[in-house]
Structure formats: structure tokens, C-alpha cells
Write a protein that holds these residues in place. Structure first.
Motif, mmCIF file in Angstrom:
data_model
loop_
_atom_site.group_PDB
_atom_site.id
_atom_site.type_symbol
_atom_site.label_atom_id
_atom_site.label_comp_id
_atom_site.label_asym_id
_atom_site.label_seq_id
_atom_site.Cartn_x
_atom_site.Cartn_y
_atom_site.Cartn_z
ATOM 1 N N HIS A 358 0.836 -1.210 0.000
ATOM 2 C CA HIS A 358 0.000 0.000 0.000
ATOM 3 C C HIS A 358 0.869 1.258 0.000
ATOM 4 O O HIS A 358 0.614 2.214 -0.724
ATOM 5 N N ASP A 359 1.962 1.245 0.786
ATOM 6 C CA ASP A 359 2.871 2.399 0.794
ATOM 7 C C ASP A 359 3.625 2.529 -0.518
ATOM 8 O O ASP A 359 3.780 3.635 -1.066
ATOM 9 N N THR A 362 1.289 3.643 -3.528
ATOM 10 C CA THR A 362 0.968 5.067 -3.506
ATOM 11 C C THR A 362 2.191 5.901 -3.887
ATOM 12 O O THR A 362 2.062 6.934 -4.560
ATOM 13 N N GLY A 365 2.494 5.690 -7.716
ATOM 14 C CA GLY A 365 1.504 6.522 -8.389
ATOM 15 C C GLY A 365 1.868 7.997 -8.317
ATOM 16 O O GLY A 365 1.696 8.749 -9.288
ATOM 17 N N THR A 366 2.396 8.414 -7.164
ATOM 18 C CA THR A 366 2.816 9.807 -6.999
ATOM 19 C C THR A 366 3.970 10.145 -7.942
ATOM 20 O O THR A 366 3.993 11.213 -8.564
ATOM 21 N N PHE A 519 7.578 8.350 0.412
ATOM 22 C CA PHE A 519 6.288 8.724 -0.163
ATOM 23 C C PHE A 519 5.929 10.155 0.210
ATOM 24 O O PHE A 519 5.480 10.941 -0.632
ATOM 25 N N LEU A 523 5.323 13.285 -2.312
ATOM 26 C CA LEU A 523 4.037 13.989 -2.300
ATOM 27 C C LEU A 523 4.250 15.490 -2.128
ATOM 28 O O LEU A 523 3.527 16.293 -2.742
ATOM 29 N N ALA A 556 -1.789 9.116 -9.349
ATOM 30 C CA ALA A 556 -1.729 9.258 -7.889
ATOM 31 C C ALA A 556 -3.056 8.892 -7.252
ATOM 32 O O ALA A 556 -3.091 8.162 -6.241
ATOM 33 N N THR A 559 -3.949 4.941 -7.765
ATOM 34 C CA THR A 559 -3.188 4.062 -6.872
ATOM 35 C C THR A 559 -3.546 4.306 -5.413
ATOM 36 O O THR A 559 -3.669 3.362 -4.626
ATOM 37 N N ALA A 560 -3.730 5.583 -5.028
ATOM 38 C CA ALA A 560 -3.999 5.909 -3.621
ATOM 39 C C ALA A 560 -5.321 5.314 -3.149
ATOM 40 O O ALA A 560 -5.415 4.782 -2.034
ATOM 41 N N HIS A 564 -6.090 0.752 -1.446
ATOM 42 C CA HIS A 564 -6.807 0.539 -0.181
ATOM 43 C C HIS A 564 -7.954 -0.441 -0.368
ATOM 44 O O HIS A 564 -8.206 -1.287 0.505
ATOM 45 N N PRO A 578 -7.653 11.339 0.898
ATOM 46 C CA PRO A 578 -7.651 11.208 -0.565
ATOM 47 C C PRO A 578 -9.022 11.454 -1.189
ATOM 48 O O PRO A 578 -9.105 11.935 -2.333
#
Length: 603
Positions: A358-359, A362, A365-366, A519, A523, A556, A559-560, A564, A578
């Protein structure tokens, strides 16, 4: 106080206050900000008001950065003069300056009704207080002093304030008393005359006494009527053979008014109550419209491809990171540092690897979003030579490079991140060196205060809040990564405590922390890019800005939110940031779509 905050937030609030009180609140607040060391930097960052060198002109042997001035009626108490020096004007008129405080009419502008209601009498500062305030002004543009007095008082005023000002504006009564043979003012003289009184002026008799003329609009007429009368007056002066500089005051409520007055032959146009009603972004909009109509040939910068390559490497790197987060999740050097394999981690807690995924997803994606933003800025912003696009790219890239130092405290060296950093550094450094001299300022088709423009201010505010939110959110995530590592919802998802993780493997939390800090840093970098594009790139007809913000946001957000759902980490509180960010993005895209896609109607 740019238009996106003035029209959407401050103007509705200030409209409930009396006119003078709201005016002085704005001016004193702006003056306080601009008097601080970082205040002018903040004003420039928010507004990016500096104008293109093409607009520069010389009048009375004085260099004016552009042709837009501010009328003295807007700030008679000189509380906002320092701020106005940084708001896109080419010069500022001050006054009326009198030896002793006197009562003079000042416009009573009603923000709630969005109109000039009437005029009320307001006491002038007087000479001594004027000198005190002028001594505190950080002068960067010419000051035009409007004086109302007798010729003897004028001589006294000139001796006291000549070091502060560049031109004197006098009325016809004072001019008739002025005799160059008995006393000569130290600065050029500009005659101020009402548009309706111009026909009564005897040029043969008076022309030798003044160096320029300022035609004042009629306060009883609308801006449209005043603009037509001012244009007729300019044509009349030219028809009578008048060849000295012509200035106008008033008659401007939107960019098209100033453009038409300048095209008719005015050298300087001074904004009066229309500036308050249209918003503080009016001088910038006028200057951008003038630039657009000049139709200067675009000389493409050939070194834009280095920034494009930088963005492309970012996108590919993010794509590789995405594939890893969807498959192996951890790499061999991760297992080496942990001194264990992922099977052992799964046996210990089957949610740790999905949480790490998950980390890392994200983060990927960022990075992909950042890559798209950089590529688009390179192609459509840096290639045409826009200074703001280069500046935004440089600030964001440098912050992104600095984020690698967030990993130092974890005693864990991420080889993939280091390799990624080494691939990115050369194209950035080459592009930075080769584009340092780009100076082109943005232009715009926007000429009217139409509904699309007003809606775009709401959209711009939404994007700016989104940029700030990403910036603040990234900073918080970085801090959490470097300190506690987990928030309560993380531990609830993992069903385990940090001490239990340490008992299993002392290096596992440092690896997770390293991912979080990385991350957060990414961001921050992307948030800055969104923020600066939103602050500096909002010009009518620049549809590439709209598509850049759309496509640059998709990786971003996909994926964010998607990760989840994929791993079952669907806690509402955790997903709320988000979701709110996504709503801001949608609002920005919807409210600004027409503004960015309007056809060019300026020619």
C-alpha cells in the motif's frame, strides 16, 4: 490577495463592512505583509506579477515597467503603497497632497452591490504625514504625485517630496497660476483635466506649461460610457496636433477597456474603482492581454527535452515501482537487510506485506503523476520559453532530490532509490543550466469579466487548496515516517503493535518508515508542482494546463484509492484525505473547463 482568494473568500466577507473600513483593512494587511522581509517574496510567489520586458516604455526619461497605473483615489492614506509596488502596476499615483489636512471627495465603493455608490469627503494626510509615510515606502516603480494647492504651496511641497516622486499631477486652476519663468518644478508636470472639460482647454496658451496630460473619467457615468468618452478625447487631442504623452484615469473595469484605451493612443492608464470591483488581478490580466495581442513570434527553446527526459524517467521509474508493488513487493536487498524472506513475514503477520504494498503503490503513483506533470510542463511550458514553467519545475525537482535525505535516519540504504536518483540528476542539471535565461511571461486571451472567468476562480481556488493539501499531507507523512511510523488506523489494520513487530524483526519498522518518508517527500514535490501550476498557469485558452492537471493527477489518485480497496484497508478516516483531495480535483476541473477551452476572441 489574488483574484482567486479576493472574489471567493475576502470580497464576500469585506462587503459587510463600511467602505472605508474594508478598504483600510485590506491596505493595512497588505502593507504589513509587504513590509516583512519575506512578504514581497510571498506576494510574488502567490501572484507572479512581474511583467515582460516587452511592455517596458520610457516617458519623461522615466522607465515604466508597463502601462498600467493605480489611481490615487484607491489608497488616499498610503497604507497599501508598499504592497501595490508588487501587484503588477507600472506606476502608482498618490495624493491628493496638500500642505495641511483638507477634505476631498473619495469614492464610496459598495462591494455587496459591486458598484461605485457615491463620493464622501475624507481628510487628506497633510504634507508632514505624507512625508513620513513616503519615507517608509520601498520604491520600485515611479510615483505620480497628485497635488492640490496654490502655487506657493506647490513650491513648498516640491521642496519636501521631490526626492520621493517622479511626476506631479496638477489641476487646471493650479496650472494657470504656474509660471515657469518665476519658478520651475523639479519634476515633469502632468495636467489633470475632466473628460468633459477638454474642449474648453486652450492648447496654444497652456500646452507650454505641462509635459503630459491625464484625462479624468466622469464619476457619474458608467465605465463603458467613460471608456468611449476617453477614446474620443484621445482622438480629439491627436486631431489637434497634441503630441505629448496622454494618460487616462478610470473607465476600466475589465482588460478590454485598458487594451482599447492603449490602442487609441494612451501611454498610461490608471485604474480607479474598477480595480476594486474587478479584483487585484486586473493589472496582471491587462498586461497578459496586451502581450497576447502583440502576437510576438515564439522562439522555441531547444533544451526543453532535458526536462521532458527527466519527467519520462520519473514516469518509467514509477511504473517499475508499481509493478514491484503489485508482485514481489519487497526486493532481494530488502530481504538481505531484514535477514529474512517474505514467506517468514507472511507467517508472522499476513497483513504486513499488503501494508507495505500500500505504501509502495501510492509512492509509485505519486512518482508517475510527477513524471506526467514534468513532461507536460517541458513540452508546453519550457519549450515556448515560459519562465514560470522552468521555475516551477526547478523548485519541485530540487525538493524531490532533497527528499532522499529523509532516508538517512533509518540506517537503510535503498539501492533502487539511489539508482533512480542518479538517473534523474544528469538531465535535470543539464536542463537547469541551459534554461536559466528563460524570461518569457505568460499571455492570455482573457478580456472580459465573464461567467467563465468567475467560475475559473473557484476552480483555481480548488486546485490551489489541493496543492497546499498535498504539500501539507506529504510533510505530515514524512514526519510520521521519521518518528512514530504508524497511525492508529494502521495498527488497527495490522492487528499488531510496534513492539511486537520489533520482537519479530528489528529492521522491519525502519524499512516501513523509509517507504513512508519517501512517499511523503514525493508527495511534497508533486504538491508543490500542482500548487505552482495552479498559481501561475491560469490563463484563458491554455487548455494544456487543464489536461496536464487531469492526466497528471490520475496515477496518484488511482493508486492511492485503488490500493486501499485492493488490500481491504478501507477505514473511512484513513480514506477521508484522498477522498477530499479527489473532490477538490473534480471541482477544479469542472469549474475551470470552459475558461481553459474558450476560443480566442481577443483579435
Amino acid at each position: 490577495m489574488p483574484d482567486w482568494s479576493y472574489h471567493t473568500l475576502f470580497k464576500p466577507l469585506l462587503s459587510n463592512l463600511p467602505a472605508k473600513r474594508s478598504r483600510e483593512f485590506i491596505h493595512q494587511s497588505m502593507g504589513f505583509i509587504s513590509s516583512n522581509p519575506l512578504g514581497t517574496k510571498l506576494i510574488e510567489f502567490l501572484g507572479h506579477m512581474k511583467t515582460d520586458e516587452i511592455l517596458e516604455q520610457e516617458i519623461h526619461s522615466i522607465i515604466f515597467e508597463n502601462s498600467v497605473g493605480l489611481s490615487a483615489s484607491i489608497d488616499p492614506l498610503l497604507n497599501g503603497t508598499n504592497a501595490f509596488m508588487n501587484l503588477g502596476f507600472g506606476c502608482i499615483e498618490i495624493g491628493p497632497i496638500t500642505v495641511n489636512p483638507e477634505f476631498h471627495p473619495t469614492p464610496n465603493i459598495q462591494l455587496k452591490q459591486n458598484l461605485l455608490k457615491d463620493f464622501h469627503l475624507e481628510e487628506t494626510l497633510g504634507l508632514q504625514e505624507t512625508i513620513q509615510k513616503l519615507s517608509k515606502v520601498k520604491k520600485t516603480h515611479p510615483l505620480i504625485a497628485k497635488v492640490q494647492c496654490t502655487v506657493d504651496e506647490f513650491q513648498l511641497i516640491d521642496s519636501q517630496i521631490s526626492k520621493f516622486v517622479d511626476v506631479y499631477v496638477v489641476d487646471l486652476t493650479l496650472l494657470k497660476q504656474y509660471d515657469k519663468n518665476s519658478w520651475l518644478a523639479s519634476k515633469p508636470i502632468c495636467l489633470s483635466i475632466d473628460v468633459g472639460s477638454l474642449a474648453d482647454l486652450s492648447f496654444e496658451e497652456m500646452n507650454k506649461l505641462f509635459d503630459s496630460i491625464m484625462i479624468q473619467s466622469d464619476p457619474l457615468l458608467s465605465d463603458v460610457e467613460n471608456k468611449q468618452l476617453l477614446i474620443q478625447a484621445i482622438n480629439q487631442l491627436h486631431a489637434n496636433g497634441y503630441d505629448k504623452p496622454i494618460f487616462t484615469s478610470g473607465g476600466i473595469s475589465e482588460p478590454i477597456d485598458a487594451v482599447e484605451l492603449l490602442e487609441a493612443g494612451a501611454k498610461l492608464v490608471f485604474l480607479s474603482h474598477g480595480y476594486v470591483l474587478s479584483g487585484p488581478g486586473l493589472p496582471k490580466r491587462i498586461n497578459e492581454a496586451i502581450l497576447h495581442r502583440k502576437d510576438q513570434p515564439i522562439q522555441h527553446n531547444k533544451d526543453w527535452n532535458w526536462y521532458f527526459l527527466f519527467g519520462f524517467i520519473m514516469f518509467v521509474g514509477g511504473l517499475i515501482a508499481l509493478l514491484i508493488s503489485l508482485t514481489t513487493i519487497i526486493l532481494p536487498y530488502d530481504e538481505y537487510f531484514l535477514n529474512t524472506n517474505k514467506e517468514s513475514i507472511i507467517q508472522f503477520n499476513n497483513r504486513i506485506l499488503p501494508f507495505m504494498s500500500h505504501d509502495r503503490m501510492t509512492l509509485s503513483g505519486t512518482i508517475m503523476s510527477g513524471g506526467i506533470l514534468f513532461m507536460s510542463l517541458a513540452r508546453f511550458g519550457i519549450r515556448p520559453g515560459y519562465h514560470w514553467a522552468t521555475k516551477a519545475s526547478n523548485i519541485s525537482a530540487i525538493i524531490g532530490f532533497m527528499a532522499i535525505f529523509l532516508f538517512i535516519g533509518f540506517q537503510y540504504f535503498d539501492w533502487l532509490h539511489a539508482l533512480f536518483w542518479l538517473f534523474l540528476l544528469p538531465p535535470f542539471l543539464i536542463g537547469y543550466k541551459k534554461t536559466r535565461k528563460l524570461k518569457r511571461k505568460p499571455n492570455s486571451q482573457n478580456l472580459h469579466n465573464h461567467r467563465c472567468w468567475k467560475n475559473s476562480l473557484i476552480g483555481q481556488l480548488a486546485f490551489i487548496i489541493l496543492g497546499f493539501a498535498l504539500l501539507i499531507g506529504g510533510s505530515i507523512i514524512s514526519i510520521i515516517g521519521m518518528t512514530t511510523t504508524f497511525v492508529e488506523t494502521d495498527l488497527a489494520y495490522l492487528c499488531i503493535s510496534p513492539s511486537q513487530i520489533d520482537q519479530f524483526n528489528l529492521n522491519l519498522i525502519p524499512v516501513i518508515s523509509h517507504d513512508r518518508a519517501g512517499f511523503g517527500g514525493s508527495l511534497v514535490s508533486v504538491g508543490l508542482l500542482v500548487l505552482m501550476i495552479s498559481l501561475w498557469g491560469f490563463q484563458q485558452g491554455k487548455r494544456w494546463i487543464w489536461w496536464t492537471l487531469l492526466f497528471g493527477s490520475l496515477p496518484a489518485f488511482i493508486t492511492a484509492i485503488g490500493v486501499h480497496i485492493l488490500i481491504g484497508y478501507t477505514d473511512f478516516i484513513h480514506l477521508l484525505p484522498p477522498i477530499v483531495a479527489l473532490l477538490l480535483l473534480i471541482a477544479g476541473l469542472v469549474m475551470s473547463y470552459q475558461f481553459f477551452h474558450l476560443k480566442d476572441q481577443s483579435k
